[in-house]
Motif scaffolding. Structure first.
Motif, mmCIF file in Angstrom:
data_model
loop_
_atom_site.group_PDB
_atom_site.id
_atom_site.type_symbol
_atom_site.label_atom_id
_atom_site.label_comp_id
_atom_site.label_asym_id
_atom_site.label_seq_id
_atom_site.Cartn_x
_atom_site.Cartn_y
_atom_site.Cartn_z
ATOM 1 N N GLY A 130 2.459 -1.265 4.353
ATOM 2 C CA GLY A 130 2.139 0.116 4.021
ATOM 3 C C GLY A 130 3.391 0.966 4.038
ATOM 4 O O GLY A 130 4.211 0.848 4.943
ATOM 5 N N VAL A 154 0.217 -7.346 3.978
ATOM 6 C CA VAL A 154 0.226 -6.048 3.320
ATOM 7 C C VAL A 154 1.202 -5.157 4.073
ATOM 8 O O VAL A 154 1.159 -5.072 5.300
ATOM 9 C CB VAL A 154 -1.172 -5.395 3.310
ATOM 10 N N ASP A 167 0.878 -1.161 0.000
ATOM 11 C CA ASP A 167 0.000 0.000 0.000
ATOM 12 C C ASP A 167 0.920 1.217 0.000
ATOM 13 O O ASP A 167 1.570 1.519 0.987
ATOM 14 C CB ASP A 167 -0.904 -0.021 1.236
ATOM 15 N N ALA A 185 0.414 5.133 2.007
ATOM 16 C CA ALA A 185 -0.573 4.394 2.791
ATOM 17 C C ALA A 185 -1.324 5.227 3.822
ATOM 18 O O ALA A 185 -2.399 4.824 4.264
ATOM 19 C CB ALA A 185 0.097 3.210 3.482
ATOM 20 N N LEU A 207 -6.559 1.307 3.071
ATOM 21 C CA LEU A 207 -6.620 0.320 1.991
ATOM 22 C C LEU A 207 -5.959 -0.991 2.394
ATOM 23 O O LEU A 207 -6.465 -2.066 2.064
ATOM 24 C CB LEU A 207 -5.967 0.861 0.714
ATOM 25 N N ALA A 208 -4.849 -0.903 3.090
ATOM 26 C CA ALA A 208 -4.175 -2.116 3.563
ATOM 27 C C ALA A 208 -5.105 -2.932 4.448
ATOM 28 O O ALA A 208 -5.236 -4.156 4.291
ATOM 29 C CB ALA A 208 -2.901 -1.747 4.326
#
Length: 191
Positions: A40, A38, A16, A19, A24-25
């Motif tokens: 970031g 994920v 991400d 971030a 979003l992560a």
């Protein structure tokens, strides 16, 4: 999330970029069937710290500048939500995203745009240039905070131009979809 194609590699490692608070992560980690991780990346470290508890899965984060602190071909996909507009050098940032993606990996960008339909565009621009900054000044007493957003959106390349820049950065199968009457767009490309 649909354009990222994470389902092909649900146990992969995703990035991400820009971030912020890892929204979003966190959303990616909550997708049914997602078993990966994920990471970031953002240069505003306090924002990354605020987002660490947004997901039941552990979220990792790395402070960064324009050059990402990761080896080449490290990630199975990457996403950016309302962040590439803030890069000091958009083209270098897109090239850097391409560098850290594995061949065949997707980059998905969600970013503001301006509507094409003339009546909606006129209303949107009036709101963005006049109403939003006035409300922001009243609420926050910070004059620049709510003028930066419309200025940065209006200075950002339209979706067609961003598609060309993605191609120049090394992405193929590039495209975009306008959302919410053209107020924002989802851009995508394959490394």
């Amino acid at each position: 999330m649909a354009r990222l194609g994470w389902e092909a590699k649900p146990d992969g490692t995703y990035l991400d970029v820009c971030a912020g608070t890892l929204d979003l992560a966190a959303e990616l980690t909550r997708q049914a069937g997602f078993r990966g991780r994920v990471i970031g990346a953002d240069f505003v470290v306090p924002m990354l710290a605020q987002g660490r508890d947004k997901s039941p899965a552990p979220l990792r984060s790395r402070p960064t500048r324009l050059a990402l602190p990761f080896p080449a071909a490290r990630f199975d996909g990457a996403l950016v939500g309302f962040g590439v507009r803030n890069l000091a050098d958009l083209d270098s940032g897109l090239c850097e995203a391409a560098r850290v993606l594995k061949p065949g990996a997707r980059l998905v960008i969600l970013e503001f745009a301006t509507p094409r339909f003339a009546p909606l565009r006129a209303i949107y621009l009036f709101y963005f240039r006049r109403i939003l900054p006035a409300i922001g000044r009243l609420v926050s007493k910070h004059r620049e905070a709510y003028t930066y957003l419309p200025e940065s959106v209006l200075a950002f390349p339209e979706p067609e131009a961003l598609s060309e820049r993605l191609r120049a950065a090394g992405f193929s199968r590039v495209g975009f979809e306008r959302l919410t009457g053209g107020i924002c767009a989802v851009h995508y490309g394959t490394r």
